[in-house]
Design a protein around this motif. Structure first.
Motif, PDB file in Angstrom:
ATOM      1  N   GLN A   9       0.859  -1.193   0.000  1.00 24.25           N
ATOM      2  CA  GLN A   9       0.000   0.000   0.000  1.00 24.25           C
ATOM      3  C   GLN A   9       0.892   1.238   0.000  1.00 24.25           C
ATOM      4  O   GLN A   9       1.939   1.243   0.643  1.00 24.25           O
ATOM      5  N   PRO A  10       0.487   2.263  -0.748  1.00 25.51           N
ATOM      6  CA  PRO A  10       1.335   3.464  -0.788  1.00 25.51           C
ATOM      7  C   PRO A  10       1.387   4.187   0.548  1.00 25.51           C
ATOM      8  O   PRO A  10       0.358   4.419   1.177  1.00 25.51           O
ATOM      9  N   VAL A  11       2.589   4.500   0.996  1.00 22.90           N
ATOM     10  CA  VAL A  11       2.794   5.310   2.192  1.00 22.90           C
ATOM     11  C   VAL A  11       3.328   6.657   1.721  1.00 22.90           C
ATOM     12  O   VAL A  11       4.419   6.745   1.168  1.00 22.90           O
ATOM     13  N   VAL A  12       2.538   7.694   1.911  1.00 23.49           N
ATOM     14  CA  VAL A  12       2.880   9.019   1.402  1.00 23.49           C
ATOM     15  C   VAL A  12       3.644   9.798   2.466  1.00 23.49           C
ATOM     16  O   VAL A  12       3.170   9.946   3.592  1.00 23.49           O
ATOM     17  N   VAL A  13       4.818  10.280   2.108  1.00 25.39           N
ATOM     18  CA  VAL A  13       5.600  11.116   3.012  1.00 25.39           C
ATOM     19  C   VAL A  13       5.367  12.567   2.617  1.00 25.39           C
ATOM     20  O   VAL A  13       5.716  12.992   1.519  1.00 25.39           O
ATOM     21  N   GLU A  14       4.759  13.314   3.517  1.00 25.80           N
ATOM     22  CA  GLU A  14       4.395  14.703   3.232  1.00 25.80           C
ATOM     23  C   GLU A  14       5.146  15.649   4.145  1.00 25.80           C
ATOM     24  O   GLU A  14       5.041  15.562   5.370  1.00 25.80           O
ATOM     25  N   ASN A  15       5.912  16.549   3.552  1.00 24.75           N
ATOM     26  CA  ASN A  15       6.629  17.555   4.335  1.00 24.75           C
ATOM     27  C   ASN A  15       5.678  18.699   4.670  1.00 24.75           C
ATOM     28  O   ASN A  15       5.140  19.338   3.785  1.00 24.75           O
ATOM     29  N   ARG A  16       5.476  18.945   5.958  1.00 24.29           N
ATOM     30  CA  ARG A  16       4.666  20.084   6.404  1.00 24.29           C
ATOM     31  C   ARG A  16       5.589  21.036   7.155  1.00 24.29           C
ATOM     32  O   ARG A  16       5.692  20.981   8.378  1.00 24.29           O
ATOM     33  N   SER A  17       6.269  21.873   6.422  1.00 20.50           N
ATOM     34  CA  SER A  17       7.251  22.759   7.052  1.00 20.50           C
ATOM     35  C   SER A  17       6.585  24.010   7.592  1.00 20.50           C
ATOM     36  O   SER A  17       5.442  24.322   7.266  1.00 20.50           O
ATOM     37  N   GLY A  18       7.338  24.719   8.429  1.00 14.56           N
ATOM     38  CA  GLY A  18       6.860  25.987   8.958  1.00 14.56           C
ATOM     39  C   GLY A  18       6.754  25.996  10.461  1.00 14.56           C
ATOM     40  O   GLY A  18       6.457  24.975  11.087  1.00 14.56           O
ATOM     41  N   ALA A  19       7.040  27.143  11.048  1.00 10.32           N
ATOM     42  CA  ALA A  19       6.920  27.371  12.494  1.00 10.32           C
ATOM     43  C   ALA A  19       7.726  26.361  13.302  1.00 10.32           C
ATOM     44  O   ALA A  19       7.287  25.879  14.347  1.00 10.32           O
ATOM     45  N   GLY A  20       8.917  26.034  12.805  1.00  6.65           N
ATOM     46  CA  GLY A  20       9.776  25.107  13.539  1.00  6.65           C
ATOM     47  C   GLY A  20       9.181  23.727  13.708  1.00  6.65           C
ATOM     48  O   GLY A  20       9.421  23.049  14.706  1.00  6.65           O
ATOM     49  N   GLY A  21       8.398  23.293  12.716  1.00  6.93           N
ATOM     50  CA  GLY A  21       7.768  21.975  12.775  1.00  6.93           C
ATOM     51  C   GLY A  21       6.393  21.970  13.415  1.00  6.93           C
ATOM     52  O   GLY A  21       5.719  20.934  13.440  1.00  6.93           O
ATOM     53  N   MET A  22       5.954  23.116  13.916  1.00  6.72           N
ATOM     54  CA  MET A  22       4.675  23.185  14.627  1.00  6.72           C
ATOM     55  C   MET A  22       3.482  22.905  13.712  1.00  6.72           C
ATOM     56  O   MET A  22       2.487  22.321  14.135  1.00  6.72           O
ATOM     57  N   ILE A  23       3.559  23.334  12.443  1.00  2.45           N
ATOM     58  CA  ILE A  23       2.431  23.161  11.523  1.00  2.45           C
ATOM     59  C   ILE A  23       2.173  21.679  11.258  1.00  2.45           C
ATOM     60  O   ILE A  23       1.040  21.184  11.376  1.00  2.45           O
ATOM     61  N   GLY A  24       3.216  20.956  10.910  1.00  2.00           N
ATOM     62  CA  GLY A  24       3.056  19.528  10.656  1.00  2.00           C
ATOM     63  C   GLY A  24       2.665  18.754  11.896  1.00  2.00           C
ATOM     64  O   GLY A  24       1.817  17.858  11.848  1.00  2.00           O
ATOM     65  N   THR A  25       3.269  19.116  13.026  1.00  2.00           N
ATOM     66  CA  THR A  25       2.978  18.427  14.279  1.00  2.00           C
ATOM     67  C   THR A  25       1.536  18.672  14.712  1.00  2.00           C
ATOM     68  O   THR A  25       0.846  17.747  15.160  1.00  2.00           O
ATOM     69  N   SER A  26       1.062  19.902  14.558  1.00  2.00           N
ATOM     70  CA  SER A  26      -0.323  20.230  14.914  1.00  2.00           C
ATOM     71  C   SER A  26      -1.304  19.451  14.050  1.00  2.00           C
ATOM     72  O   SER A  26      -2.362  19.007  14.527  1.00  2.00           O
ATOM     73  N   ALA A  27      -0.969  19.270  12.773  1.00  2.00           N
ATOM     74  CA  ALA A  27      -1.851  18.536  11.860  1.00  2.00           C
ATOM     75  C   ALA A  27      -2.006  17.092  12.312  1.00  2.00           C
ATOM     76  O   ALA A  27      -3.113  16.523  12.258  1.00  2.00           O
ATOM     77  N   VAL A  28      -0.928  16.476  12.775  1.00  2.00           N
ATOM     78  CA  VAL A  28      -1.002  15.086  13.228  1.00  2.00           C
ATOM     79  C   VAL A  28      -1.744  15.002  14.560  1.00  2.00           C
ATOM     80  O   VAL A  28      -2.523  14.077  14.790  1.00  2.00           O
ATOM     81  N   ALA A  29      -1.533  15.966  15.428  1.00  2.00           N
ATOM     82  CA  ALA A  29      -2.234  15.971  16.725  1.00  2.00           C
ATOM     83  C   ALA A  29      -3.747  16.006  16.530  1.00  2.00           C
ATOM     84  O   ALA A  29      -4.497  15.429  17.320  1.00  2.00           O
ATOM     85  N   ALA A  30      -4.204  16.668  15.463  1.00  5.37           N
ATOM     86  CA  ALA A  30      -5.636  16.817  15.209  1.00  5.37           C
ATOM     87  C   ALA A  30      -6.207  15.719  14.308  1.00  5.37           C
ATOM     88  O   ALA A  30      -7.417  15.683  14.071  1.00  5.37           O
ATOM     89  N   ALA A  31      -5.362  14.811  13.819  1.00  2.00           N
ATOM     90  CA  ALA A  31      -5.818  13.760  12.898  1.00  2.00           C
ATOM     91  C   ALA A  31      -6.542  12.644  13.647  1.00  2.00           C
ATOM     92  O   ALA A  31      -6.344  12.454  14.852  1.00  2.00           O
ATOM     93  N   PRO A  32      -7.404  11.882  12.946  1.00  2.00           N
ATOM     94  CA  PRO A  32      -8.062  10.727  13.576  1.00  2.00           C
ATOM     95  C   PRO A  32      -7.015   9.719  14.059  1.00  2.00           C
ATOM     96  O   PRO A  32      -6.045   9.446  13.340  1.00  2.00           O
ATOM     97  N   PRO A  33      -7.181   9.152  15.247  1.00  2.00           N
ATOM     98  CA  PRO A  33      -6.182   8.220  15.795  1.00  2.00           C
ATOM     99  C   PRO A  33      -6.364   6.797  15.270  1.00  2.00           C
ATOM    100  O   PRO A  33      -6.489   5.841  16.038  1.00  2.00           O
ATOM    101  N   ASP A  34      -6.365   6.648  13.952  1.00  2.00           N
ATOM    102  CA  ASP A  34      -6.632   5.341  13.349  1.00  2.00           C
ATOM    103  C   ASP A  34      -5.384   4.666  12.798  1.00  2.00           C
ATOM    104  O   ASP A  34      -5.457   3.574  12.228  1.00  2.00           O
ATOM    105  N   GLY A  35      -4.221   5.316  12.935  1.00  2.00           N
ATOM    106  CA  GLY A  35      -2.985   4.711  12.449  1.00  2.00           C
ATOM    107  C   GLY A  35      -2.644   5.066  11.023  1.00  2.00           C
ATOM    108  O   GLY A  35      -1.592   4.660  10.518  1.00  2.00           O
ATOM    109  N   TYR A  36      -3.503   5.832  10.358  1.00  2.00           N
ATOM    110  CA  TYR A  36      -3.247   6.205   8.967  1.00  2.00           C
ATOM    111  C   TYR A  36      -2.434   7.496   8.852  1.00  2.00           C
ATOM    112  O   TYR A  36      -1.929   7.807   7.782  1.00  2.00           O
TER     113      TYR A  36
END
Length: 278
Positions: free
Chosen positions: A16-43
């Motif tokens: 299955q394709p595993v997509v690596v997405e760079n979410r840069s900005g704010a010292g990593g805060m933007i990408g980290t915040s996006a994962v914190a708010a994502a559904p906790p389903d392992g995807y």
């Protein structure tokens, strides 16, 4: 690069394709915040480094809690930092450096890639542990910091191995000590800080994978097991070794304990060294 290497192996294992997405900005805060708010389903997962546990120590406000808002999934690897010195500095070992720093409080300068960076907080931990005082010289990134180290405009730089390994091996800068409790195979003749008189010193940069808080245990364990198999593969072990890192597996619980201990350590260092970027 570490994220893409892991993603490639996961794609091969699952078909299955595993997509690596760079979410840069704010010292990593933007990408980290996006994962914190994502559904906790392992995807949706997040590749984190030791900076993940440094941010709570140096930032007065955070949009998330690095411990409560994330689920530890898998540890990947760790790498020691390297204490390098300008060839203009009249020292040839970490022992000599610390003796010089002790005799000249606040006069030995260390470079960093910016306020609150791993370079700064690691150098301050070394100074606190050795009982010496150093002077911080922040730069806008690692490249200008290294340029001034090579030019003799700053005395020392505490950096990840890949960033300075070639410079140390070619003699453009002096490799004084590694920050881990054991020597690295990439620089077997360079002693540890513990060997150099800073008793018990053990510091690594590291990488791991977390997900949103509340992930089901069976999903976490399945991911941990699959990623652990990959870390034992010759291909990934060689890739990480070339990055100056050692692959290492641990349970999600043990990884969570490491994150908590690291966070507590950096909060203490930031407080004692008065490091804050807000």
């Amino acid at each position: 690069m570490v994220g893409r290497a892991i993603g490639k192996k996961l794609t091969e294992a699952w078909g299955q394709p595993v997509v690596v997405e760079n979410r840069s900005g704010a010292g990593g805060m933007i990408g980290t915040s996006a994962v914190a708010a994502a559904p906790p389903d392992g995807y949706t997962l997040l590749l984190v480094s030791s900076t993940f546990t440094i941010n709570p120590a140096i930032k007065k406000s955070m949009p998330f809690d690095t411990i409560k808002d994330f689920t530890p999934v898998a540890f990947i690897a760790r790498s020691p930092l390297l204490v390098t010195a300008s060839n203009n500095l009249p020292v040839n070992s970490a022992k000599e450096l610390l003796a010089l720093a002790s005799s000249k409080p606040g006069q030995i300068t260390y470079a960093s890639s910016g306020p609150g960076s791993v370079n700064q907080i690691s150098a301050e931990l070394i100074a606190l542990s050795a009982g010496v005082k150093l002077m911080h010289v922040p730069y806008r990134g690692g490249a200008p910091a290294l340029n001034d180290l090579l030019g003799g405009h700053v005395d020392i730089y505490v950096s990840s191995l890949p960033q300075v390994l070639q410079l140390a091996q070619s003699g453009q800068a002096k490799a004084l000590a590694v920050t881990s409790a054991k020597r690295t195979a990439l620089l077997p003749d360079v002693p540890t800080l513990d060997e150099s008189g800073v008793a018990g010193f053990d510091l690594w940069s590291w990488w791991g994978i977390v997900g949103p808080a509340g992930m089901p245990a069976n999903v976490v364990n399945a991911l941990n097991s699959e990623i652990g198999k990959m870390l034992n593969s010759p291909e990934l072990s060689k890739f990480l070794s070339n990055e100056g890192a050692e692959a290492e597996t641990m349970t999600p619980q043990k990884f969570g304990d490491l994150m908590r201990l690291e966070t507590e350590r950096w909060i203490k260092v930031a407080h004692e060294a008065n490091i804050s970027i807000d």
